[in-house]
Motif scaffolding. Structure first.
Motif, PDB file in Angstrom:
ATOM      1  N   GLY A 233     -47.307 -21.276  77.114  1.00 38.31           N
ATOM      2  CA  GLY A 233     -48.058 -20.897  78.190  1.00 38.31           C
ATOM      3  C   GLY A 233     -49.169 -21.569  78.536  1.00 38.31           C
ATOM      4  O   GLY A 233     -50.043 -21.248  79.412  1.00 38.31           O
ATOM      5  N   PHE A 234     -49.558 -22.726  77.950  1.00 36.43           N
ATOM      6  CA  PHE A 234     -50.691 -23.462  78.111  1.00 36.43           C
ATOM      7  C   PHE A 234     -50.719 -24.093  79.422  1.00 36.43           C
ATOM      8  O   PHE A 234     -49.698 -24.435  79.848  1.00 36.43           O
ATOM      9  CB  PHE A 234     -50.843 -24.623  77.166  1.00 36.43           C
ATOM     10  N   GLY A 288     -45.257 -18.948  69.670  1.00 31.22           N
ATOM     11  CA  GLY A 288     -45.281 -17.619  70.617  1.00 31.22           C
ATOM     12  C   GLY A 288     -46.774 -17.228  70.403  1.00 31.22           C
ATOM     13  O   GLY A 288     -47.407 -16.427  71.110  1.00 31.22           O
ATOM     14  N   TRP A 289     -47.552 -18.064  69.615  1.00 35.07           N
ATOM     15  CA  TRP A 289     -48.907 -17.562  69.417  1.00 35.07           C
ATOM     16  C   TRP A 289     -49.887 -18.958  69.632  1.00 35.07           C
ATOM     17  O   TRP A 289     -49.647 -19.951  68.875  1.00 35.07           O
ATOM     18  CB  TRP A 289     -49.400 -16.957  68.072  1.00 35.07           C
ATOM     19  N   PRO A 290     -50.857 -18.921  70.765  1.00 35.47           N
ATOM     20  CA  PRO A 290     -51.579 -20.058  70.955  1.00 35.47           C
ATOM     21  C   PRO A 290     -52.562 -20.546  69.909  1.00 35.47           C
ATOM     22  O   PRO A 290     -52.575 -21.896  69.739  1.00 35.47           O
ATOM     23  CB  PRO A 290     -52.687 -19.660  72.213  1.00 35.47           C
ATOM     24  N   VAL A 291     -52.927 -19.807  68.971  1.00 35.75           N
ATOM     25  CA  VAL A 291     -53.666 -20.231  67.873  1.00 35.75           C
ATOM     26  C   VAL A 291     -52.914 -20.973  67.126  1.00 35.75           C
ATOM     27  O   VAL A 291     -53.300 -22.143  66.389  1.00 35.75           O
ATOM     28  CB  VAL A 291     -54.702 -19.329  67.374  1.00 35.75           C
ATOM     29  N   VAL A 296     -50.606 -26.002  64.266  1.00 35.34           N
ATOM     30  CA  VAL A 296     -49.342 -26.707  64.214  1.00 35.34           C
ATOM     31  C   VAL A 296     -49.346 -27.954  64.835  1.00 35.34           C
ATOM     32  O   VAL A 296     -48.987 -29.089  64.027  1.00 35.34           O
ATOM     33  CB  VAL A 296     -48.076 -25.824  64.358  1.00 35.34           C
ATOM     34  N   VAL A 297     -49.793 -28.001  65.853  1.00 37.29           N
ATOM     35  CA  VAL A 297     -49.985 -29.319  66.781  1.00 37.29           C
ATOM     36  C   VAL A 297     -50.714 -30.446  65.770  1.00 37.29           C
ATOM     37  O   VAL A 297     -50.843 -31.509  65.538  1.00 37.29           O
ATOM     38  CB  VAL A 297     -50.601 -29.271  68.154  1.00 37.29           C
ATOM     39  N   LEU A 298     -52.029 -29.859  65.524  1.00 37.80           N
ATOM     40  CA  LEU A 298     -52.898 -30.544  64.555  1.00 37.80           C
ATOM     41  C   LEU A 298     -52.355 -31.241  63.159  1.00 37.80           C
ATOM     42  O   LEU A 298     -52.325 -32.316  62.954  1.00 37.80           O
ATOM     43  CB  LEU A 298     -54.236 -30.007  64.220  1.00 37.80           C
ATOM     44  N   ALA A 299     -51.609 -30.023  62.555  1.00 32.25           N
ATOM     45  CA  ALA A 299     -50.995 -30.590  61.373  1.00 32.25           C
ATOM     46  C   ALA A 299     -49.787 -31.741  61.551  1.00 32.25           C
ATOM     47  O   ALA A 299     -49.555 -32.548  60.771  1.00 32.25           O
ATOM     48  CB  ALA A 299     -50.211 -29.263  60.637  1.00 32.25           C
ATOM     49  N   PHE A 300     -49.137 -31.407  62.621  1.00 31.33           N
ATOM     50  CA  PHE A 300     -47.978 -32.283  63.063  1.00 31.33           C
ATOM     51  C   PHE A 300     -48.312 -33.841  63.160  1.00 31.33           C
ATOM     52  O   PHE A 300     -47.996 -34.785  62.785  1.00 31.33           O
ATOM     53  CB  PHE A 300     -47.426 -31.881  64.219  1.00 31.33           C
ATOM     54  N   GLY A 301     -49.740 -33.953  64.081  1.00 37.83           N
ATOM     55  CA  GLY A 301     -50.417 -35.054  64.337  1.00 37.83           C
ATOM     56  C   GLY A 301     -50.676 -35.730  62.811  1.00 37.83           C
ATOM     57  O   GLY A 301     -50.395 -37.187  62.654  1.00 37.83           O
ATOM     58  N   LEU A 302     -51.150 -35.043  62.053  1.00 34.74           N
ATOM     59  CA  LEU A 302     -51.806 -35.460  60.711  1.00 34.74           C
ATOM     60  C   LEU A 302     -50.592 -35.916  59.829  1.00 34.74           C
ATOM     61  O   LEU A 302     -50.708 -37.214  59.316  1.00 34.74           O
ATOM     62  CB  LEU A 302     -52.435 -34.462  59.876  1.00 34.74           C
TER      63      LEU A 302
END
Length: 397
Positions: A233-234, A288-291, A296-302
């Motif tokens: 929902g961003f 399901g949770w914005p935080v 997860v997006v940051l870890a995925f990028g790393l």
């Protein structure tokens, strides 16, 4: 003569320019379609044409130029890249645009291969992983900065302007490398030696690991933006900010992985793919949770960017004194994996599986981890041999 990371840093600037060209046109497709009077889907073939040029042309150009002096070849490939983008900038028809994209793509894999080989030659064996990460960060910077800026320029000055800018930047990189690269004799290798290296069992295993691993990351990344907007929902601005977070994470992840690969390549390979599998498996639930989604997006990028230096370092451990073709094919395997992952993701999305892409990607990451185990034991022995294969590659780069 050792020059620390100066030469890799200069090569990174050139890789940034080349990397920007690959994905730039994706953000300009509506303008291209309207100006050249083609459909949006037809304009999208300009992306496919570049990818096919990289995959098909990379090994052929590498084989054809394997005995040429490295410095002159690097400059020549950048001139070819500049010419291709100049053709795109002046294209009066869709066919000419495609021709320009193909011309530019022919230098892509060969130049990246050459940049990696020059990097190996410029640094001590114990710093190869770090140096490869520095060069590879040019692609991360291209995604993070080059493509968005190029699209912004295209929106303001027309879609041709960014391609003209890339041509100018490529010629500037030619001047830069002409100054900083040392002049060296042609490498002491042959097409037969390069082909024999490709047939050594660990080499195709590493290349297969690359293709499967990149398919895992591409399955999710291709549809990352719609997943964050439709499921989490961003708002569009927040999605753009999260893609920036992904890019920053990728830039940091590649550099950290390069340092870790210099210390323990087997552990870094395994840790990267195991961590990637965990993060991807968590991805559908974190949406399901914005935080949680941000984390997860940051870890995925790393972890996504960490795959590049560890896989290239692993390949160099196995390729011995004739690694050029193997590195070129591995570069192509990155593109094959990206295409395969995008296709898999598209099929799942069409079946209403947008949220669950991470589970399919996690399975691919585990498959890459399993395949890498075939190659990693030999890498451990070579690490204990004080980087002998890398040293031989340095002497023939």
């Amino acid at each position: 003569m050792k020059q620390g990371l100066f030469v890799p840093a200069m090569l990174m600037v050139s890789v940034f320019v080349v990397g920007t060209s690959e994905y730039l046109i994706a953000g300009l497709l509506p303008q291209v379609a309207a100006d050249l009077d083609v459909t949006l889907s037809t304009a999208g073939h300009a992306v496919t044409a570049y990818a096919l040029g990289v995959v098909a042309g990379g090994p052929l150009v590498t084989i054809a130029t394997v005995r040429l002096p490295r410095k002159g070849l690097a400059l020549g490939l950048l001139v070819l890249f500049a010419a291709g983008n100049a053709i795109c900038a002046v294209a009066g028809s869709y066919g000419v645009l495609i021709a320009g994209r193909v011309v530019a793509s022919l230098s892509h894999a060969a130049f990246l291969t050459l940049a990696l080989m020059l990097t190996v030659r410029a640094v001590a064996p114990e710093r190869v992983g770090t140096a490869i990460a520095v060069v590879g960060s040019g692609f991360s910077a291209a995604t993070l900065l080059g493509v968005p800026v190029g699209v912004l320029v295209g929106d303001g000055a027309g879609w041709r302007a960014p391609f003209a800018g890339l041509a100018v930047l490529a010629l500037a990189a030619v001047v830069l490398l002409a100054v900083v690269l040392p002049r060296e004799a042609a490498p002491d290798t042959s097409v037969a030696a390069e082909l024999r290296t490709m047939l050594r069992r660990p080499v195709p295993v590493v290349i297969a690991t690359t293709a499967v691993g990149l398919a895992a990351t591409s399955t999710v990344f291709t549809y990352l933006a719609p997943a964050l907007s439709r499921i989490t929902g961003f708002a569009p601005a927040a999605v753009s900010a999260l893609l920036l977070v992904y890019g920053v994470g990728g830039l940091a992840g590649g550099l950290v992985a390069g340092r870790l690969a210099d210390r323990s390549l087997p552990a870094t390979v395994r840790g990267t793919f195991a961590g990637l599998a965990v993060v991807l498996a968590l991805f559908p639930f974190a949406l399901g949770w914005p935080v949680a989604a941000v984390a997860v997006v940051l870890a995925f990028g790393l972890l996504t960017s960490a795959t590049t230096p560890v896989l290239q370092s692993l390949l160099l451990r196995h390729a011995g004194g004739a690694p050029t073709l193997a590195v070129s094919v591995n570069v192509c395997a990155f593109n094959i994996g990206i295409a395969a992952g995008s296709a898999l993701g598209g099929g799942l999305v069409a079946a209403d599986g947008l949220r669950w892409l991470g589970l399919a990607a996690a399975a691919l990451a585990l498959a890459a981890l399993a395949v890498s185990y075939v190659a990693v034991p030999a890498a451990r022995r070579q690490v204990s041999a004080a980087g002998g294969s890398v040293a031989r590659a340095r002497g023939r780069a």
